[in-house]
Design an enzyme around this catalytic site. Structure first.
Site, PDB file in Angstrom:
ATOM      1  N   THR A 256      99.903 -66.774 -51.367  1.00 16.56           N
ATOM      2  CA  THR A 256     100.678 -65.816 -50.588  1.00 16.56           C
ATOM      3  C   THR A 256     102.119 -65.850 -51.080  1.00 16.56           C
ATOM      4  O   THR A 256     102.692 -66.922 -51.289  1.00 16.56           O
ATOM      5  CB  THR A 256     100.628 -66.140 -49.084  1.00 16.56           C
ATOM      6  OG1 THR A 256      99.282 -65.952 -48.622  1.00 16.56           O
ATOM      7  CG2 THR A 256     101.537 -65.218 -48.291  1.00 16.56           C
ATOM      8  N   PHE A 258     106.042 -64.997 -50.379  1.00 16.23           N
ATOM      9  CA  PHE A 258     106.939 -64.896 -49.240  1.00 16.23           C
ATOM     10  C   PHE A 258     108.313 -64.406 -49.690  1.00 16.23           C
ATOM     11  O   PHE A 258     108.781 -64.776 -50.774  1.00 16.23           O
ATOM     12  CB  PHE A 258     107.114 -66.261 -48.555  1.00 16.23           C
ATOM     13  CG  PHE A 258     105.865 -66.803 -47.918  1.00 16.23           C
ATOM     14  CD1 PHE A 258     105.621 -66.638 -46.566  1.00 16.23           C
ATOM     15  CD2 PHE A 258     104.927 -67.491 -48.680  1.00 16.23           C
ATOM     16  CE1 PHE A 258     104.475 -67.141 -45.973  1.00 16.23           C
ATOM     17  CE2 PHE A 258     103.777 -68.000 -48.098  1.00 16.23           C
ATOM     18  CZ  PHE A 258     103.546 -67.822 -46.742  1.00 16.23           C
TER      19      PHE A 258
END
Length: 361
Positions: A256, A258
């Site tokens: 992921t 960010f």
């Protein structure tokens, strides 16, 4: 020299190293206080890059492996940043992946501030109730988090950094609960989506929640003996739960990305990326014309996607990332050149590119 004598020399060296590290951290703490007073950004990637270049050169001159010394100093820099009284807002409960990403980016001594929603994270940064915020923007398996992109249009915040986190999902339950006991699984929809294959074989009811760590907390507080949650291993530790299966994500290349949010820009570091959003006229060739201007000026796009404008049906804003800093003259000229082709253009921020961690495994 004997082994004992060499060990005594190492002990004496360690004492001196700790003394010098204490001096460095004290100086870093004072710098942090000065930065806060002056409203200067805590993050300074260009300075970090110069420090690492300097220590690599010193290591080479002493016949020591440059990479070994660089690894040590990367940790020293991380700890030095963490003593500068940094506060970071994140969405979810303690133990969420966003909090883990914040701890890895800023250091373990950072003060993390849980918020219920992404909206609350943006608001906390916009109103300067926290110095920074951290929000997920895309996952390598499930794609972009659209709500986060939409919020950039509603809040006056900047992207001042990015980081990527390897996501390892665990199935977490109360002590004494086995895999065969589980009838319901709670977690954030993205997490459930990233574990489709494992969960489909489990044959349980999947119940979406607002947060991964929050689902662990809820299962713990409710005392469920037939339910589990999908989250990171740290959440199990924080809420006194037990991991009954680990690495349950479909893809082992599950990352992921960010964004780090702030009210302030960061200066060029020499290896930067810029994020922006724009819209064009609803006519043939309009998007092509805008992108052609960037291509003709050698701007390398790393991402582009569309989101509804929320004003008229079937009209879109385009979000894109490109390599370079908006304050670099070349890229600044490119942005000015594309403006006549846009109805709306906003630079979300320029920031140091995250290290491609997936290439170092």
């Amino acid at each position: 020299m004997s082994i004992d004598e060499l060990r005594e020399k190492i002990d004496a060296t360690d004492r001196e190293l700790v003394r010098l590290l204490a001096e460095r951290l004290k100086a870093s703490r004072v710098i942090g206080e000065e930065k806060n007073s002056a409203g200067v950004p805590v993050l300074d990637a260009a300075r970090e890059r110069r420090v690492l270049e300097k220590v690599r050169a010193l290591a080479a001159g002493l016949g020591v492996d440059e990479r070994d010394v660089e690894r040590v100093y990367e940790r020293v820099i991380e700890v030095s940043k963490s003593v500068q009284h940094t506060t970071v807002a994140f969405q979810g409960e303690p133990g969420a992946f966003s909090e883990q990403a914040a701890l890895e980016f800023f250091g373990r001594n950072v003060t993390t501030c849980p918020r219920e929603s992404f909206d609350d994270v943006f608001t906390a940064v916009a109103e300067e109730r926290t110095r920074f915020g951290i929000v997920p923007v895309e996952n390598s398996s499930e794609g972009s988090i659209s709500r986060v992109y939409d919020l950039f249009l509603d809040h006056d915040v900047r992207v001042c950094g990015e980081t990527a986190l390897r996501i390892v999902h665990c199935l977490i339950a109360r002590e004494g609960v086995s895999l065969g006991d589980v009838r319901r699984v709670y977690s954030h929809p993205q997490a459930l989506g990233q574990c489709r294959e494992f969960l489909s074989h489990l044959g349980c009811e999947l119940i979406p929640t607002y947060d991964t760590a929050g689902s662990v907390k809820m299962v713990s507080e409710q005392g469920y003996s037939d339910a589990a949650a999908v989250a990171g291993a740290r959440a199990a530790e924080l809420y006194g739960m037990r991991v009954i299966a680990t690495g349950i994500e479909d893809s082992k290349n599950n990352y992921t990305r960010f964004f780090i949010l702030s009210k302030r820009d960061v200066p060029p570091s020499g290896a930067d990326k810029t994020s922006m959003v724009f819209s064009v006229r609803h006519e043939p060739g309009a998007l092509y014309s805008a992108l052609r201007v960037l291509a003709e000026r050698g701007v390398n796009l790393t991402k582009i996607e569309s989101r509804p404008t929320r004003q008229k049906p079937w009209e879109y804003n385009f979000y894109l990332d490109f390599e370079g800093h908006r304050l670099d003259p070349h890229f600044g000229e490119a942005l000015e050149s594309v403006k006549p082709y846009c109805l709306f253009l906003r630079v979300l921020g320029s920031y140091p590119q995250a290290k491609p961690v997936w290439k170092t495994l």
